[in-house]
Design an enzyme around this catalytic site. Structure first.
Site, PDB file in Angstrom:
ATOM      1  N   ASN A   1      -6.424  -2.174   2.613  1.00  0.00           N
ATOM      2  CA  ASN A   1      -6.549  -3.612   2.807  1.00  0.00           C
ATOM      3  C   ASN A   1      -8.025  -3.962   2.879  1.00  0.00           C
ATOM      4  O   ASN A   1      -8.822  -3.215   3.442  1.00  0.00           O
ATOM      5  CB  ASN A   1      -5.876  -4.052   4.113  1.00  0.00           C
ATOM      6  CG  ASN A   1      -4.368  -4.011   4.016  1.00  0.00           C
ATOM      7  OD1 ASN A   1      -3.796  -4.099   2.942  1.00  0.00           O
ATOM      8  ND2 ASN A   1      -3.724  -3.873   5.145  1.00  0.00           N
TER       9      ASN A   1
ATOM     10  N   ARG B   1       0.820  -1.217   0.000  1.00  0.00           N
ATOM     11  CA  ARG B   1       0.000   0.000   0.000  1.00  0.00           C
ATOM     12  C   ARG B   1       0.849   1.262   0.000  1.00  0.00           C
ATOM     13  O   ARG B   1       0.550   2.220  -0.710  1.00  0.00           O
ATOM     14  CB  ARG B   1      -0.939   0.019   1.207  1.00  0.00           C
ATOM     15  CG  ARG B   1      -1.974  -1.078   1.177  1.00  0.00           C
ATOM     16  CD  ARG B   1      -2.771  -1.138   2.455  1.00  0.00           C
ATOM     17  NE  ARG B   1      -1.859  -1.323   3.578  1.00  0.00           N
ATOM     18  CZ  ARG B   1      -2.041  -0.807   4.796  1.00  0.00           C
ATOM     19  NH1 ARG B   1      -3.095  -0.071   5.070  1.00  0.00           N
ATOM     20  NH2 ARG B   1      -1.176  -1.031   5.753  1.00  0.00           N
TER      21      ARG B   1
END
Length: 93
Positions: A41, A23
Site C-alpha cells: 500500500n 495485495r
C-alpha cells in the site's frame, strides 16, 4: 504504474483505489506463476506491485491487476519498462 524489465523479466507497478485484499490476491497469483517481487500500500491509498519474471507470466499478472480479484474496483494501471533487479520470492510489504 506497471514497470516491465527487459524482454524476459518484468517489473509491474499497479496503482489502484482502496482494496481490502488486493495485495494478498496479487501475492497468491504471483507465487502460483513463479513471479518474484512485492506488493504494498502507498500513502495515497494506492497499491504498488513490482513483478519480475517470465514476460508471459508477468503479462498475465498485468491483466489480473487490470481487473483485480472479485469485488475489486481498479481505477488505473500504468506500465513502464525498467532494468531487471534480480528479485527472488514474492511478498506483501
Amino acid at each position: 504504474r506497471i514497470l516491465q524489465e527487459g524482454k524476459q523479466d518484468s517489473n509491474l507497478q499497479v496503482f489502484v483505489g482502496e482494496l481490502f485484499d488486493f495485495r494478498y490476491a496479487v501475492r497468491e497469483r504471483a507465487r502460483s506463476c513463479g513471479v518474484a517481487g512485492y506488493v504494498r500500500n502507498l500513502a495515497g491509498g494506492e497499491v504498488e506491485a513490482v513483478f519480475e519474471g517470465d514476460a508471459a507470466a508477468v503479462g498475465a499478472l498485468v491483466e489480473f491487476c487490470r481487473h483485480g480479484p472479485r469485488g475489486a474496483e481498479v481505477t488505473s494501471v500504468e506500465v513502464d519498462d525498467v532494468p531487471p533487479a534480480g528479485r527472488t520470492g514474492f511478498e506483501v510489504r
